[in-house]
Design a protein around this motif. Structure first.
Motif, mmCIF file in Angstrom:
data_model
loop_
_atom_site.group_PDB
_atom_site.id
_atom_site.type_symbol
_atom_site.label_atom_id
_atom_site.label_comp_id
_atom_site.label_asym_id
_atom_site.label_seq_id
_atom_site.Cartn_x
_atom_site.Cartn_y
_atom_site.Cartn_z
ATOM 1 N N UNK A 1 -233.390 -28.288 22.889
ATOM 2 C CA UNK A 1 -232.313 -27.791 22.046
ATOM 3 C C UNK A 1 -232.560 -26.336 21.621
ATOM 4 N N UNK A 2 -233.132 -25.597 22.542
ATOM 5 C CA UNK A 2 -233.370 -24.183 22.244
ATOM 6 C C UNK A 2 -232.107 -23.393 22.579
ATOM 7 N N UNK A 3 -231.730 -22.436 21.743
ATOM 8 C CA UNK A 3 -230.484 -21.690 21.950
ATOM 9 C C UNK A 3 -230.437 -20.990 23.305
ATOM 10 N N UNK A 4 -229.409 -21.214 24.052
ATOM 11 C CA UNK A 4 -229.286 -20.612 25.378
ATOM 12 C C UNK A 4 -229.180 -19.095 25.301
ATOM 13 N N UNK A 5 -228.629 -18.578 24.210
ATOM 14 C CA UNK A 5 -228.491 -17.130 24.062
ATOM 15 C C UNK A 5 -229.813 -16.433 23.775
ATOM 16 N N UNK A 6 -230.822 -17.203 23.456
ATOM 17 C CA UNK A 6 -232.139 -16.630 23.152
ATOM 18 C C UNK A 6 -233.188 -17.061 24.182
ATOM 19 N N UNK A 7 -232.708 -17.670 25.244
ATOM 20 C CA UNK A 7 -233.611 -18.099 26.312
ATOM 21 C C UNK A 7 -233.350 -17.240 27.541
ATOM 22 N N UNK A 8 -234.425 -16.685 28.067
ATOM 23 C CA UNK A 8 -234.310 -15.806 29.237
ATOM 24 C C UNK A 8 -235.231 -16.310 30.338
ATOM 25 N N UNK A 9 -234.672 -16.360 31.529
ATOM 26 C CA UNK A 9 -235.479 -16.765 32.688
ATOM 27 C C UNK A 9 -235.679 -15.552 33.591
ATOM 28 N N UNK A 10 -236.938 -15.301 33.957
ATOM 29 C CA UNK A 10 -237.285 -14.173 34.819
ATOM 30 C C UNK A 10 -237.592 -14.713 36.221
ATOM 31 N N UNK A 11 -236.606 -14.671 37.128
ATOM 32 C CA UNK A 11 -236.802 -15.265 38.459
ATOM 33 C C UNK A 11 -237.658 -14.382 39.361
ATOM 34 N N UNK A 12 -238.580 -14.986 40.055
ATOM 35 C CA UNK A 12 -239.456 -14.271 40.976
ATOM 36 C C UNK A 12 -239.173 -14.741 42.404
ATOM 37 N N UNK A 13 -238.783 -13.792 43.245
ATOM 38 C CA UNK A 13 -238.456 -14.082 44.641
ATOM 39 C C UNK A 13 -239.599 -13.622 45.540
ATOM 40 N N UNK A 14 -240.179 -14.536 46.299
ATOM 41 C CA UNK A 14 -241.310 -14.142 47.155
ATOM 42 C C UNK A 14 -240.978 -13.011 48.124
ATOM 43 N N UNK A 15 -239.722 -12.911 48.545
ATOM 44 C CA UNK A 15 -239.368 -11.878 49.511
ATOM 45 C C UNK A 15 -239.129 -10.536 48.837
ATOM 46 N N UNK A 16 -238.956 -10.550 47.520
ATOM 47 C CA UNK A 16 -238.932 -9.287 46.785
ATOM 48 C C UNK A 16 -240.346 -8.750 46.637
ATOM 49 N N UNK A 17 -241.272 -9.653 46.383
ATOM 50 C CA UNK A 17 -242.683 -9.267 46.287
ATOM 51 C C UNK A 17 -243.206 -8.792 47.630
ATOM 52 N N UNK A 18 -242.851 -9.520 48.682
ATOM 53 C CA UNK A 18 -243.348 -9.216 50.026
ATOM 54 C C UNK A 18 -242.236 -9.495 51.043
ATOM 55 N N UNK A 19 -241.547 -8.470 51.514
ATOM 56 C CA UNK A 19 -240.449 -8.681 52.464
ATOM 57 C C UNK A 19 -240.875 -9.411 53.738
ATOM 58 N N UNK A 20 -242.155 -9.358 54.067
ATOM 59 C CA UNK A 20 -242.660 -10.027 55.262
ATOM 60 C C UNK A 20 -243.272 -11.399 54.936
ATOM 61 N N UNK A 21 -242.949 -11.918 53.790
ATOM 62 C CA UNK A 21 -243.549 -13.175 53.342
ATOM 63 C C UNK A 21 -243.223 -14.322 54.298
ATOM 64 N N UNK A 22 -244.189 -15.215 54.444
ATOM 65 C CA UNK A 22 -243.989 -16.429 55.253
ATOM 66 C C UNK A 22 -243.549 -17.611 54.395
ATOM 67 N N UNK A 23 -243.140 -17.340 53.174
ATOM 68 C CA UNK A 23 -242.718 -18.399 52.269
ATOM 69 C C UNK A 23 -241.502 -19.121 52.845
ATOM 70 N N UNK A 24 -241.538 -20.449 52.797
ATOM 71 C CA UNK A 24 -240.455 -21.271 53.336
ATOM 72 C C UNK A 24 -239.486 -21.599 52.205
ATOM 73 N N UNK A 25 -238.492 -20.745 52.028
ATOM 74 C CA UNK A 25 -237.556 -20.906 50.931
ATOM 75 C C UNK A 25 -236.691 -22.154 51.102
ATOM 76 N N UNK A 26 -236.363 -22.487 52.316
ATOM 77 C CA UNK A 26 -235.536 -23.664 52.568
ATOM 78 C C UNK A 26 -236.278 -24.940 52.176
#
Length: 354
Positions: free
Chosen positions: A252-277
């Motif tokens: 029950x934490x207020x949505x307006x005060x909750x922030x999610x910082x998404x991390x994309x492996x391909x932003x970190x490393x465009x050549x990443x072998x991470x299997x996003x699917x």
């Protein structure tokens, strides 16, 4: 004169030659052990010189042992900046600051290597399951740590917590939280040493819901306050839905005060072998039971996962230390918890409800 006493002289000579072999040998032995005898004919000289090389070698060995011991006692990451951050961290936690922003970096693995020199490149530096290997995850883990430090550096009233328990029995009692903390220290807090005094660990979480719930309690333990202004969570982008749509509403934490910082492996490393699917498919499997069991306490699949991630049978200590959330910590049910919570009164019109 000598010819007038031939018998006496002969007797003296015979007496000298008649000395017993034992007496002669004893005399020889006493001379051979006379280390103070400087005569060239003394047999002690070569014995004394033969001992000196062994003594010199022993002395050198002792010196080498002392040097190696001292070198091993000094951390490898002994840069002046790291020494400065360690001095900062040893200062008493400043509870007079009105901390009101919690930053949570959710852990996903524990470090295994004695040295962290290759922690951003090599799988061997981490305890990884088979599906996590050869996916360039080490660099992604380090990127999560760095992002948490960067966010904390921008807000002096924030507290950075790395969250994650001792989840892998084969890895020993190493927590994900401590592993991430040591990574931050290894990289000298990414040129932001001031964050070291506002960083800590939460070492009991076994899943993403507990990452959030337990970190709020840990924040209260350290600051005697609750994060009423904002909570920021740093984790993979494909986990965003579960945090924003399931975990935060369950608290029950207020949505307006909750922030999610998404991390994309391909932003970190465009050549990443991470299997996003494959990751998205696994995420759908995880999210489904949380929809029916928002607190992860009744569905077998969620309970079994928590048991498997607690190989050392640790008990979270947050009940007595987090009094305003005690009822929430023990709550279990398909419906959302609706009793009083610290942030409910602070943001009565913005609290998330479903």
């Amino acid at each position: 004169l000598f010819s007038s006493h031939p018998r006496r002289i002969g007797k003296k000579r015979r007496a000298m030659t008649a000395r017993s072999p034992t007496t002669t040998a004893a005399a020889a032995r006493s001379k051979s052990f006379d280390l103070e005898d400087p005569s060239p004919s003394s047999p002690t000289k070569p014995r004394r010189f033969s001992r000196q090389p062994s003594r010199l070698a022993l002395a050198l060995l002792c010196v080498l042992t002392v040097v190696l011991t001292l070198l091993r006692s000094v951390p490898r990451e002994s840069s002046p900046q790291l020494k400065q951050t360690r001095q900062i961290r040893t200062r008493p936690f400043n509870k007079s600051v009105a901390y009101d922003h919690l930053i949570v970096v959710a852990g996903h693995a524990v470090t295994m290597a004695e040295s962290l020199e290759k922690v951003a490149e090599e799988d061997a530096a981490w305890y990884l399951l088979e599906y996590q290997r050869r996916r360039d995850l080490p660099g992604e883990f380090v990127a999560h740590v760095k992002r948490g430090v960067e966010i904390a550096a921008k807000d002096p009233r924030s507290l950075l917590l790395f969250s994650g328990g001792q989840t892998r029995g084969d890895a020993g009692p190493r927590s994900e939280a401590q592993s991430y903390f040591f990574v931050a220290e290894h990289f000298d807090w990414f040129d932001r040493p001031e964050v070291a005094s506002r960083a800590g660990t939460e070492e009991f979480a076994r899943d993403s819901f507990e990452n959030l719930l337990f970190s709020i309690c840990r924040f209260q333990e350290l600051t005697t306050r609750y994060p009423l202004r904002q909570i920021t969570v740093v984790s993979f982008d494909f986990k965003r839905f579960r945090f924003e749509a399931l975990h935060a509403p369950a608290l029950r934490y207020p949505s307006t005060h909750f922030r999610y910082e998404p991390m994309n492996p391909f932003t970190t490393n465009p050549q990443s072998r991470f299997d996003l699917q494959a990751a998205a498919k696994g995420e759908a499997t995880t999210v489904a039971p949380f929809k029916a069991d928002p607190y992860g306490c009744s569905k077998d699949v969620l309970l079994e996962k928590r048991r498997a991630r607690d190989p050392f049978n640790r008990s979270p200590p947050y009940g007595p230390n987090c009094p305003h959330m005690r009822d929430l910590l023990h709550y279990c049910g398909p419906n959302l918890f609706n009793a009083s919570l610290p942030w409910y009164h602070h943001h009565p019109t913005t609290t998330t409800t479903t």
